[in-house]
Enzyme design. Structure first.
Site, PDB file in Angstrom:
ATOM      1  N   GLN A 133     -37.066  13.857 -43.590  1.00  0.00           N
ATOM      2  CA  GLN A 133     -38.061  12.640 -44.278  1.00  0.00           C
ATOM      3  C   GLN A 133     -39.304  13.288 -43.872  1.00  0.00           C
ATOM      4  O   GLN A 133     -40.382  12.389 -44.069  1.00  0.00           O
ATOM      5  CB  GLN A 133     -37.782  12.446 -41.957  1.00  0.00           C
ATOM      6  N   ASN A 134     -39.592  14.300 -44.006  1.00  0.00           N
ATOM      7  CA  ASN A 134     -41.034  14.923 -44.861  1.00  0.00           C
ATOM      8  C   ASN A 134     -41.587  14.180 -45.634  1.00  0.00           C
ATOM      9  O   ASN A 134     -40.603  14.985 -46.474  1.00  0.00           O
ATOM     10  CB  ASN A 134     -41.429  16.325 -44.126  1.00  0.00           C
ATOM     11  N   HIS A 178     -37.862   9.603 -47.793  1.00  0.00           N
ATOM     12  CA  HIS A 178     -39.199   8.637 -47.338  1.00  0.00           C
ATOM     13  C   HIS A 178     -40.327   8.953 -48.049  1.00  0.00           C
ATOM     14  O   HIS A 178     -41.408   8.444 -47.798  1.00  0.00           O
ATOM     15  CB  HIS A 178     -39.284   8.686 -45.524  1.00  0.00           C
ATOM     16  N   CYS A 200     -47.661   2.795 -58.623  1.00  0.00           N
ATOM     17  CA  CYS A 200     -48.217   2.091 -59.250  1.00  0.00           C
ATOM     18  C   CYS A 200     -47.718   0.877 -57.893  1.00  0.00           C
ATOM     19  O   CYS A 200     -46.601   1.161 -57.730  1.00  0.00           O
ATOM     20  CB  CYS A 200     -47.918   1.386 -59.996  1.00  0.00           C
ATOM     21  N   PRO A 222     -36.783  20.914 -29.282  1.00  0.00           N
ATOM     22  CA  PRO A 222     -37.238  21.079 -27.345  1.00  0.00           C
ATOM     23  C   PRO A 222     -37.004  19.868 -26.937  1.00  0.00           C
ATOM     24  O   PRO A 222     -36.436  20.182 -25.524  1.00  0.00           O
ATOM     25  CB  PRO A 222     -38.954  20.896 -27.856  1.00  0.00           C
ATOM     26  N   GLU A 223     -36.259  18.952 -27.234  1.00  0.00           N
ATOM     27  CA  GLU A 223     -36.423  17.415 -26.583  1.00  0.00           C
ATOM     28  C   GLU A 223     -35.285  16.780 -26.483  1.00  0.00           C
ATOM     29  O   GLU A 223     -34.487  17.187 -27.855  1.00  0.00           O
ATOM     30  CB  GLU A 223     -37.543  16.699 -26.700  1.00  0.00           C
TER      31      GLU A 223
HETATM   32  N1  APR Z   1     -38.619  22.436 -33.930  1.00  0.00           N
HETATM   33  C1  APR Z   1     -38.313  21.195 -33.438  1.00  0.00           C
HETATM   34  N2  APR Z   1     -38.425  19.988 -33.396  1.00  0.00           N
HETATM   35  C2  APR Z   1     -39.342  19.780 -32.854  1.00  0.00           C
HETATM   36  C3  APR Z   1     -40.635  20.818 -32.586  1.00  0.00           C
HETATM   37  C4  APR Z   1     -41.214  22.224 -32.946  1.00  0.00           C
HETATM   38  N3  APR Z   1     -41.620  23.052 -33.783  1.00  0.00           N
HETATM   39  N4  APR Z   1     -42.510  20.377 -32.293  1.00  0.00           N
HETATM   40  C5  APR Z   1     -41.253  18.988 -32.002  1.00  0.00           C
HETATM   41  N5  APR Z   1     -40.199  18.643 -32.249  1.00  0.00           N
HETATM   42  C6  APR Z   1     -39.435  17.520 -31.913  1.00  0.00           C
HETATM   43  C7  APR Z   1     -39.771  16.409 -30.792  1.00  0.00           C
HETATM   44  O1  APR Z   1     -39.547  16.440 -29.819  1.00  0.00           O
HETATM   45  C8  APR Z   1     -39.622  15.239 -31.926  1.00  0.00           C
HETATM   46  O2  APR Z   1     -38.539  14.885 -31.827  1.00  0.00           O
HETATM   47  O3  APR Z   1     -39.507  16.881 -33.731  1.00  0.00           O
HETATM   48  C9  APR Z   1     -39.480  15.148 -33.127  1.00  0.00           C
HETATM   49  C10 APR Z   1     -40.715  14.353 -34.010  1.00  0.00           C
HETATM   50  O4  APR Z   1     -39.988  13.295 -34.309  1.00  0.00           O
HETATM   51  P1  APR Z   1     -41.014  12.071 -34.829  1.00  0.00           P
HETATM   52  O5  APR Z   1     -42.397  12.375 -34.135  1.00  0.00           O
HETATM   53  O6  APR Z   1     -40.489  10.848 -34.324  1.00  0.00           O
HETATM   54  O7  APR Z   1     -40.761  12.537 -36.244  1.00  0.00           O
HETATM   55  P2  APR Z   1     -39.196  12.246 -37.166  1.00  0.00           P
HETATM   56  O8  APR Z   1     -38.240  12.072 -36.142  1.00  0.00           O
HETATM   57  O9  APR Z   1     -39.406  12.829 -38.746  1.00  0.00           O
HETATM   58  O10 APR Z   1     -40.076  10.395 -37.748  1.00  0.00           O
HETATM   59  C11 APR Z   1     -39.372  10.302 -38.609  1.00  0.00           C
HETATM   60  O11 APR Z   1     -40.259   7.718 -38.901  1.00  0.00           O
HETATM   61  O12 APR Z   1     -42.670   7.483 -38.419  1.00  0.00           O
HETATM   62  C12 APR Z   1     -41.869   7.623 -39.436  1.00  0.00           C
HETATM   63  O13 APR Z   1     -41.760   7.637 -41.691  1.00  0.00           O
HETATM   64  C13 APR Z   1     -41.854   8.891 -40.554  1.00  0.00           C
HETATM   65  O14 APR Z   1     -40.189  10.368 -41.828  1.00  0.00           O
HETATM   66  C14 APR Z   1     -40.853   9.697 -40.149  1.00  0.00           C
HETATM   67  C15 APR Z   1     -39.910   8.883 -39.223  1.00  0.00           C
END
Ligand code: APR
Length: 236
Positions: free
Chosen positions: A86-87, A106, A114, A204-205
């Site tokens: 998703q990155n 994403h 464009c 971690p969560e």
């Molecule tokens: N290692 C592993 N997991 C981690 C770490 C780490 N060092 N640090 C944080 N996390 C976890 C957090 O606990 C959280 O559950 O990564 C997750 C990040 O979640 P989000 O911020 O919601 O990111 P993501 O799931 O990629 O978001 C999905 O949402 O905003 C939109 O388009 C954007 O691609 C993104 C999508």
């Protein structure tokens, strides 16, 4: 062995790139409806471009971490492999995950396209210009080639994921660094692991996916993934 890896912002957190919903995440302090929707871009394209340029520069200054390297190693060692990230950063690509083994579902923050025609260009090294970029072909506004809230996923990229899932169940499914906010992430993880595969969650969560995981690894990805990948490769 067939392997699917799904990643989110948490995998790039240890490279200094903020997550979205975690501690100090972007959406904790910023309003996504002002920065990451087509309506926001129509309303104030300069504000949106300023934010994406700031993010691009932060990513250019960042370095891939051990989690990215471990996933690249697994990709090299596994013939039937797909990474769905998703990155929108380029850290997975920078450590050598081949384009045919990766889907940026994403989009890619360094691609500028464009808002009307097919024109696009890459700006990995540096910005092509500042201010509000316009299409050299049709003069419409250019935008970052990412998927904003309320927009459809790319049909082509979706087909690539479906083709991989259609190729048969996986032995190993790893989901790292995502809140699994979007249903398709959970759907893909469950479909890929339908025949008793290992579903390993690295975070971690707790997330909505945790209860389906065969292993919940509550550690940072850069710590856990090198070890997990060693185990998977030894297994393979
Ligand atoms: N290692 C592993 N997991 C981690 C770490 C780490 N060092 N640090 C944080 N996390 C976890 C957090 O606990 C959280 O559950 O990564 C997750 C990040 O979640 P989000 O911020 O919601 O990111 P993501 O799931 O990629 O978001 C999905 O949402 O905003 C939109 O388009 C954007 O691609 C993104 C999508």
């Amino acid at each position: 062995m067939r392997v699917l890896v799904l990643t989110g912002a948490g995998v790039s957190a240890e490279s200094g790139i903020p997550t979205f919903r975690g501690k100090d995440g972007y959406w904790r302090n910023l309003d996504p409806t002002k920065l990451a929707t087509p309506e926001a871009f129509a309303r104030d394209p300069q504000l949106v471009w300023d934010w994406y340029r700031e993010r691009r520069q932060r990513i250019r200054n960042a370095r891939p971490n051990a989690a990215h390297e471990a996933i690249a190693r697994l990709a090299h060692q596994t013939e039937e492999f797909l990474l769905v990230t998703q990155n929108v950063d380029d850290l997975h690509a920078r450590v050598g995950v081949a384009a045919e083994k990766m889907v940026q579902i994403h989009g890619d923050i360094f691609v500028t396209r464009c808002s009307r025609c097919e024109f696009e260009r890459h700006e990995y090294e540096q910005e092509h210009e500042h201010g509000l970029p316009r299409c050299p072909d049709c003069h419409a506004l250019l935008r970052p080639s990412v998927v904003w809230f309320g927009e459809q996923l790319s049909r082509n990229e979706l087909e690539r994921v479906e083709d991989f899932l259609g190729g048969g169940p996986c032995e190993i499914v790893i989901v790292a660094g995502t809140t699994a906010t979007f249903g398709y992430i959970i759907d893909w993880a469950l479909r890929a692991s339908r025949d008793g595969a290992q579903l390993i969650e690295v975070n971690p969560e707790e997330t909505p996916l945790s209860r389906f995981a065969t292993q919940q690894v509550r550690e940072p990805a850069a710590i856990a993934l090198p070890r997990i990948v060693d185990e998977v490769i030894t297994l393979g």
